[in-house]
Design an enzyme around this catalytic site. Structure first.
Site, PDB file in Angstrom:
ATOM      1  N   LYS A 230      56.951  12.295 -44.783  1.00  0.00           N
ATOM      2  CA  LYS A 230      55.524  12.097 -45.051  1.00  0.00           C
ATOM      3  C   LYS A 230      54.811  13.384 -45.457  1.00  0.00           C
ATOM      4  CE  LYS A 230      54.756   7.688 -42.911  1.00  0.00           C
ATOM      5  NZ  LYS A 230      54.231   6.905 -41.804  1.00  0.00           N
ATOM      6  N   ARG A 264      61.187   5.586 -36.879  1.00  0.00           N
ATOM      7  CA  ARG A 264      61.380   4.941 -38.188  1.00  0.00           C
ATOM      8  C   ARG A 264      61.654   6.027 -39.222  1.00  0.00           C
ATOM      9  NH1 ARG A 264      58.223   3.889 -42.573  1.00  0.00           N
ATOM     10  NH2 ARG A 264      58.562   1.924 -43.664  1.00  0.00           N
TER      11      ARG A 264
HETATM   12  C1  7PJ Z   1      54.968   3.306 -41.447  1.00  0.00           C
HETATM   13  C2  7PJ Z   1      55.279   1.954 -41.538  1.00  0.00           C
HETATM   14  C3  7PJ Z   1      54.741   3.879 -40.151  1.00  0.00           C
HETATM   15  C4  7PJ Z   1      55.165   1.681 -39.255  1.00  0.00           C
HETATM   16  C5  7PJ Z   1      55.219   2.815 -43.523  1.00  0.00           C
HETATM   17  C6  7PJ Z   1      56.146   5.518 -45.492  1.00  0.00           C
HETATM   18  C7  7PJ Z   1      54.987   4.620 -45.677  1.00  0.00           C
HETATM   19  N1  7PJ Z   1      55.383   1.140 -40.454  1.00  0.00           N
HETATM   20  N2  7PJ Z   1      55.428   1.656 -42.848  1.00  0.00           N
HETATM   21  N3  7PJ Z   1      54.852   3.012 -39.095  1.00  0.00           N
HETATM   22  N4  7PJ Z   1      54.957   3.836 -42.695  1.00  0.00           N
HETATM   23  N5  7PJ Z   1      55.259   0.922 -38.155  1.00  0.00           N
HETATM   24  O1  7PJ Z   1      57.193   5.189 -44.936  1.00  0.00           O
HETATM   25  O2  7PJ Z   1      55.979   6.684 -45.985  1.00  0.00           O
HETATM   26  O3  7PJ Z   1      54.435   5.051 -39.953  1.00  0.00           O
HETATM   27  S1  7PJ Z   1      55.301   2.898 -45.257  1.00  0.00           S
END
Ligand code: 7PJ
Length: 286
Positions: A230, A264
Site C-alpha cells: 500500500k 491480508r
Molecule cells: C483491503 C481489503 C483491506 C480488507 C483491499 C488493496 C486494496 N479488504 N481490500 N482490508 N484492501 N478487509 O489491496 O490495495 O485493507 S483492496
C-alpha cells in the site's frame, strides 16, 4: 458445574474451521482484467487457479478473491461484470482446490451467489452499507469482515480529516457496524473487524493507527489487517509498488505483535514466515 469454553474456531461455511488461537495469512487473488495479462476467459481462470494453488502451498489459510478494484481513484464496475469475473473462479477454488475462499465484494447479489458456490467468508470494504448487503450477508451464514472506510474509492483520498483521533473514529465506526450486524441477527462469532489501512487515510493516520492497533482490541472481535504494497509504505520509504515487500513485512510483524488475527497480503510466502516467526516469539513462555 460445567464451564463453557469460548469457541476456539471460527466456522467458515460447511467445510472450514479457522483456529482463533493462531494467526493466519490471507492471500490476495485479484481477478480484475488488468491482474492477469492477455485475454481468454479460460486462460485467465487457469492462471488465477495456479496463483491460488501456489499461495496455499506457501501457507495461506484463506484466498481472498476480488473482482472490483478498490484502489484509490478506481472506477466502479457493474455487478454483472463482477459476477462474471468472480463466480467461476470461486467455483473452481472451492471445487478443485477445496480452498477456504473469502470474497472481497460489496454487492448483495455476489454475496448470495458465492455463498452458494462454497465461499467461506465475506470481505466487504463498505461494511455491508450497500442497499440489501446486510440482509444478503446475514442470510449466507458466513463470517463477515467489516472495514473502516469513509466515502468511496474514487473520492476517499481527497484530503481525509477526522474530528477526533483516527483510532477513536475507526473504533466508533466499527462499533456502529457491529451493532447493525447484531441487530440484523448476525451472530457476533461471525464478525471480524479491519481498520482499513489506506482507505480515507493520510500517511499520518495510517502510521498512528498501526502504532495504536491494540486499541481496537477493545471492540472484542478478531482483527484483519491489510497493508500489502500500500501507499503508506510507498510514502514512508519512497518505494514504488514493486519495492514494498520489506516495509510490508515490518508492518505485518507489528500488526501480529499488536494482536492481528489475519494478515491480508499479496506476498504469502514471505508474510507466512514473518507471521510464524512473530507468533513463535509471542507464544514463548505461554
Ligand atoms: C483491503 C481489503 C483491506 C480488507 C483491499 C488493496 C486494496 N479488504 N481490500 N482490508 N484492501 N478487509 O489491496 O490495495 O485493507 S483492496
Amino acid at each position: 458445574m460445567t464451564m463453557s469454553k469460548a469457541a476456539t474456531f471460527m466456522s467458515c461455511g460447511d467445510h472450514h474451521q479457522l483456529s482463533l488461537e493462531c494467526p493466519h495469512v490471507m492471500g490476495i487473488l485479484n481477478v480484475t482484467p488488468d491482474s492477469f495479462s492477455d485475454g481468454g476467459q479460460h486462460a485467465v481462470a487457469d492462471a488465477a487457479l495456479r496463483r491460488a494453488e501456489k499461495m496455499l502451498l506457501e501457507g495461506a489459510s484463506i484466498i481472498d478473491v476480488g473482482g472490483e478494484s478498490t484502489r484509490p481513484g478506481a472506477t466502479p464496475v457493474g455487478v454483472q461484470q463482477e459476477m462474471d469475473r468472480v463466480l467461476p473462479i470461486v467455483e473452481r477454488l472451492t471445487g478443485e482446490l477445496g480452498a477456504l475462499v473469502s470474497v472481497d465484494t460489496s454487492a448483495p447479489e455476489i454475496m448470495t451467489a458465492v455463498a452458494s458456490a462454497g465461499a467461506g467468508m465475506i470481505n466487504d470494504v463498505r461494511s455491508l452499507r450497500r442497499p440489501g448487503a446486510l440482509e444478503a450477508a446475514a442470510a449466507t451464514g458466513l463470517p463477515i469482515c467489516l472495514m473502516h472506510m469513509v466515502g468511496e474509492p474514487d473520492n476517499m483520498q481527497n484530503d481525509p480529516r477526522y474530528a477526533r483521533p483516527v483510532e477513536d473514529e475507526v473504533a466508533a465506526f466499527l462499533a456502529q457496524q457491529i451493532e447493525r450486524c447484531l441487530n440484523a441477527g448476525i451472530a457476533g462469532e461471525r464478525l471480524l473487524v479491519d481498520p482499513g489501512f489506506g482507505f480515507a487515510k493520510t500517511l499520518a493516520h495510517n502510521l498512528r493507527l498501526m502504532n495504536r492497533l491494540e486499541y481496537l482490541q477493545r471492540l472484542g472481535y478478531p482483527l484483519l489487517v491489510g497493508t500489502s504494497r500500500k501507499g503508506m509504505i510507498g510514502r514512508a520509504l519512497s518505494r514504488e509498488v514493486d519495492e514494498r515487500l520489506y516495509g510490508g513485512l515490518a508492518l505485518t510483524t507489528l500488526a501480529i505483535s499488536k494482536g492481528a488475527w489475519i494478515i491480508r497480503t499479496h506476498d504469502v510466502a514471505a508474510s507466512a514466515d514473518a507471521v510464524g516467526m512473530t507468533s513463535a516469539v509471542l507464544k514463548e513462555g505461554k
